[in-house]
Structures are given as structure tokens and as C-alpha cells.
Design an enzyme around this catalytic site. Structure first.
Site, PDB file in Angstrom:
ATOM      1  N   ALA A 153      55.646  82.314  32.402  1.00 19.41           N
ATOM      2  CA  ALA A 153      54.262  82.743  32.254  1.00 19.41           C
ATOM      3  C   ALA A 153      53.763  83.488  33.487  1.00 19.41           C
ATOM      4  CB  ALA A 153      53.373  81.539  31.959  1.00 19.41           C
ATOM      5  N   CYS A 204      51.715  79.955  25.822  1.00 18.13           N
ATOM      6  CA  CYS A 204      51.605  79.182  27.060  1.00 18.13           C
ATOM      7  C   CYS A 204      50.423  78.221  27.013  1.00 18.13           C
ATOM      8  CB  CYS A 204      51.455  80.125  28.244  1.00 18.13           C
ATOM      9  SG  CYS A 204      51.152  79.290  29.816  1.00 18.13           S
ATOM     10  N   HIS A 242      50.243  66.056  58.324  1.00 17.45           N
ATOM     11  CA  HIS A 242      50.921  64.762  58.194  1.00 17.45           C
ATOM     12  C   HIS A 242      49.931  63.708  57.710  1.00 17.45           C
ATOM     13  CE1 HIS A 242      53.721  61.492  59.085  1.00 17.45           C
ATOM     14  NE2 HIS A 242      52.686  60.841  59.640  1.00 17.45           N
ATOM     15  N   TYR A 300      43.765  83.062  21.738  1.00 19.47           N
ATOM     16  CA  TYR A 300      43.785  83.582  23.094  1.00 19.47           C
ATOM     17  C   TYR A 300      44.505  82.605  24.017  1.00 19.47           C
ATOM     18  CZ  TYR A 300      40.413  86.892  21.263  1.00 19.47           C
ATOM     19  OH  TYR A 300      39.815  87.868  20.507  1.00 19.47           O
ATOM     20  N   GLY A 301      45.307  83.179  24.903  1.00 15.78           N
ATOM     21  CA  GLY A 301      46.127  82.356  25.787  1.00 15.78           C
ATOM     22  C   GLY A 301      47.578  82.295  25.366  1.00 15.78           C
TER      23      GLY A 301
END
Length: 475
Positions: free
Chosen positions: A327, A47, A451, A43-44
Site C-alpha cells: 500500500a 487496503c 532510553h 473509497y480506500g
């Protein structure tokens, strides 16, 4: 004992659980559709397991070690030792956590998960072969399908990944030792990310590239900054050279042989050879022709702006559907596919998709370059802010690069942006949002930025395009 073939049905079948597939499956389930996700590996997808995530882990680890050992100018003196085995163990832990999370998310959203390799046997049917002896197969009928099988590294003749000394990008991300000498074939984003990573880990890195520069098609001033930094790290380049063969060297290592178009030959001594010349779709094993699904001559599935293939009820998303092969683009396409199937008015109608390269320094781009804007008929207004004029960049010790914004002179609408420098992959999101929402240079410039931050450089670039920059000279 072999389990017999059984037949079940589902409204939406998703093939492949990468960032396109699992996102599509979850969204389809959220739309109330009976959804089944088939994954043959992990799974996944590439990537999470062999690409985006593990590479960024090693980029972070190698960068941390290099920073610690090169901070004398800040008064920091250190000589860090890298335990590559431990770094890989940590990387694998990150991967396991994320892939496990994907599986849990799918289950929590009601997605039916099946492990196995799917192939079409008709327009509305696939057969799923389960791995392992005696596991058999099953047949799934579907009303709609989403093909999300991704891509794999391209092999070149004579450099098969089966050889221990020839690496794919996945091999380079699993190595528990650093080679003394690493030859990299290909100066694209994968080759350059790994070149800088391994140079920081102590390898002598040589990149050979058939073109005359790295990172095609990025602009020259962007590439120059990354190439110069790589050279400072000790990376050597052989441009206009293609890898022809390898041979064993008398010293026990290997020789990487290259040749130019003119027939000039060069030889490089290496211990490992990483081949990073691009990726190709994982489509051959799907028997797409059985469903009538058309591909181009490279095997990519052709789709329209609603992710539909030549068979209207079959969609394709992610790398298997071709460019941009990112992806995050795959995930967007997966959402569109699921919503189109659910009857919603969805389409790939975004104004631009950002891209990032995690070299040192990073690159982030989105939308049009100045040249592309001019070619499209705009009168470009261009503003830049160099990081060497950024207070926050100076306090990090990383002042290479710049932020550039491209807009339409007449209307002020932001058309694109190019960033090379620290955290460019994060900063480009602001420019992407500006393009998507139809913001103008004035909108970006008038937005108060915290800033001191790197993000102020985006505001200053917008001001520079308007001729009103405070912290850099106006163009």
C-alpha cells in the site's frame, strides 16, 4: 428509466480509489489539474476495506485478549471472553471512519468523484457504468489517466470463494464467529498473519504450504522465529503439501485434502478453509487493449520508473502494476504519477521500500540482506542486537528476535536491515530513512536514542557492526 450516456471531460482521470488512486488524485488536484476519481466499490480500496486496516484491527484485538489471558508471569490473572461480533463491529467502525475520511479529503482538495466501473473505449476515453437498475453510464474523455484498480485474492481450482466454508482473506476479516478448526492454504504473509490471529482467538489452526517453510523469501533465521512462535500458539504445519480438494466430513465439518509432489496424501479436519495463496491484478474488466495498454502474461500492467505504461499518457500504480504490491508503495507511485503528469521531474528513484509482516512477532525489512549485498559486490558489515538484551523489550515481555543492520564495510553506508520482534513494523522506518539519506553506521550509532526504548536496538546493531556495541557481544 435508463439514463442516457453523456460525455464529459477531465484533465486527469484516476480509476480506483485505493491507496494508490486516491493519493494520486489528491496530488494531481493539488498540482492544479482538473481531476476525476472513479471508484466502483468503496473509497480506500482493498487496503482500507478488506486488507491492511481491518486485519490490523483484528490482530490488535486478538493480541490484546491473548496477552490478558497469558500474563500470569507479570502477576496478571485474567480469563478474557471475546465477543467476536463486537470486535467486528469495532473493526468496521475504524474502517468506516477512514474510508469516510478519504472521501472528505478528496472533496476538500477539489477532486471530482464518480461512482461506477470504468473501462477503456479508446486511448483517451473510458465508459463508466453506474451500479443499480436504470443508472445508465457516461463517457469520460481525458488527457491523462492513472490506472489504480488494485488486486484481488487468487482462487484455486476446487476452492471457490462462493462456498460458505471456503474463505478469502476478506471473508476471514468479516467472520463474526471463530471456527473451531481453521485450515489455511498458503503460508505467506496473509496466511501467517491470519493464522496467528485466529489461533489467539481460540481456533485450532493448520497451515498447509507447498514450499518447505513459511514466508518465502524471508531469511531462515527470521522465518524460524515466527514459525516457532506460531507453533507455541498451537498452529500446526503441513509443508510440501498442496491443497487438492475438500469433501464433507461425517462429523458435519469438512476434510481438507492435500498432496505432495511425490503423491503422498494427507487429510485435515476443518470447519473453514482460508485460501491465501497470493493476489492477482484487477485488470481484465478495464478493456486495456482498447487503449493499447500492454500487460504481462499474468495481467499486470507494465510501467517504467515514471509509472508510464506503453501508452505514454496513461499511468498505472499500485498492485495492478505488479511488485512490490504494498500500500505504501502504491501511494508513492501515485504521487509520482501525478507529479509526472504535472510536468515535475518525478520518478520512482527511492533507494529502498520497506515491508512489514504483522505476525507475532512482527517482521520489518528494507534494502539488502547480507547475501544480497555480497552478490551486489559489497563487502558486508553486519551488526545485530537481540531483543533479549533490550531492557525495554524485557519490560514488555516480548524478547524474541533481533535487529540486524547490513552496511558496506568500506564506506559504512547502510544497505539494509532485517528486524523480527516487537514493533518491527515501526522500527524498520529508521533503517529505511538511513538508507534513503545515505547514512552510515556511524551516523546511526552516534544518534542519541531515547532510553529505555526498542529503538535503542537499532543503534546497538549499528554499533555492533562497527565492533563497538555496549549491550551485546561484538561479532
Amino acid at each position: 428509466m435508463v439514463v442516457g450516456d453523456v460525455t464529459t471531460g477531465t484533465e486527469v482521470l484516476v480509476i480506483g480509489a485505493g491507496p494508490g488512486g486516491y493519493v494520486a488524485a489528491i496530488r494531481a488536484a493539488q498540482e492544479g489539474l482538473d481531476t476525476t476519481l472513479v471508484e466502483k466499490d468503496a473509497y480506500g480500496g482493498a487496503c482500507l476495506n478488506r486488507g491492511c486496516i481491518p486485519s490490523k484491527a483484528l490482530i490488535t484485538g486478538s493480541g490484546l485478549a491473548h496477552e490478558a489471558g497469558n500474563a500470569e508471569f507479570m502477576g496478571v490473572h485474567a480469563d478474557p471472553a471475546v465477543d467476536m461480533g463486537k470486535m467486528i463491529e469495532w473493526k468496521d467502525g475504524v474502517v468506516d471512519q477512514l474510508t469516510g475520511g478519504v472521501e472528505k479529503l478528496c472533496k476538500a482538495n477539489g477532486v471530482n468523484l464518480i461512482e461506477g466501473a470504468a473501462s477503456f473505449v479508446g486511448e483517451d476515453t473510458v465508459r463508466v457504468a453506474h451500479g443499480g437498475d436504470g443508472q445508465g453510464s457516461e463517457t469520460l474523455s481525458f488527457e491523462h489517466a492513472i490506472v489504480a484498480t488494485g488486486s484481488r485474492p487468487i482462487q484455486i481450482p476446487g476452492f471457490e470463494f462462493a462456498e460458505d466454508h471456503v474463505w478469502s482473506s476478506a471473508d476471514a476479516l468479516d467472520a463474526d464467529t471463530v471456527p473451531d478448526r481453521l485450515g489455511i492454504v498458503g503460508g505467506g504473509y496473509i496466511g501467517m498473519e491470519l493464522a496467528t490471529t485466529y489461533a489467539k482467538l481460540g481456533a485450532d489452526v493448520t497451515v498447509v504450504e507447498m514450499l518447505d517453510d513459511i514466508l518465502d523469501p524471508y531469511e531462515d533465521d527470521v522465518k524460524r522465529i515466527v514459525r516457532t512462535r506460531a507453533e507455541e500458539l498451537g498452529v500446526e504445519f503441513g509443508f510440501g503439501e498442496g491443497a487438492s480438494e475438500w469433501s464433507e466430513a461425517p462429523d458435519g465439518g469438512y476434510l481438507l485434502h492435500t498432496e505432495t509432489e511425490e503423491g503422498e496424501e494427507s487429510t485435515y479436519g476443518v470447519d473453514k478453509i482460508l485460501v491465501a495463496v497470493g493476489r492477482q491484478p484487477v485488470s481484465e474488466e478495464l478493456n486495456l487493449a482498447e487503449a493499447g495498454i500492454e500487460t504481462d502474461d499474468r495481467g499486470f500492467v507494465e510501467t517504467d520508473d515514471r509509472t508510464r505504461t506503453s501508452v505514454e499518457h496513461v499511468h498505472a500504480v499500485g498492485d495492478v502494476a505488479g511488485d512490490p504490491m504494498l500500500a505504501h508503495a502504491a501511494s508513492k507511485e501515485g504521487i509520482v504519477a501525478a507529479e509526472v503528469i504535472a510536468g515535475e521531474p518525478a520518478a520512482m528513484d527511492q533507494q529502498a521500500i520497506p515491508a512489514a509482516v504483522f505476525t507475532d512477532p512482527e517482521i520489518g525489512t528494507v534494502g539488502m540482506t547480507e547475501a544480497e549485498a555480497a552478490d551486489a559486490g559489497f563487502e558486508p558489515a553486519v551488526g545485530e542486537m537481540p531483543f533479549n538484551a533490550s531492557g525495554r523489550a524485557m519490560t514488555t515481555g516480548h524478547t524474541e528476535g533481533f535487529v540486524r543492520i547490513v552496511a558496506d564495510e568500506e564506506t559504512g553506508f547502510v544497505l539494509g536491515g532485517q528486524i523480527v520482534g516487537p514493533e518491527a513494523s515501526e522500527l524498520i522506518a529508521e533503517v529505511a530513512l538511513a538508507i534513503e539519506m545515505g547514512a552510515t553506521l556511524e551516523d546511526v550509532a552516534a544518534t542519541v536514542h531515547t532510553h529505555p526504548t526498542l529503538a535503542e536496538a537499532v543503534m546497538e546493531a549499528a554499533e555492533n557492526a562497527r565492533g563497538q556495541a555496549i549491550h551485546t557481544l561484538n561479532r
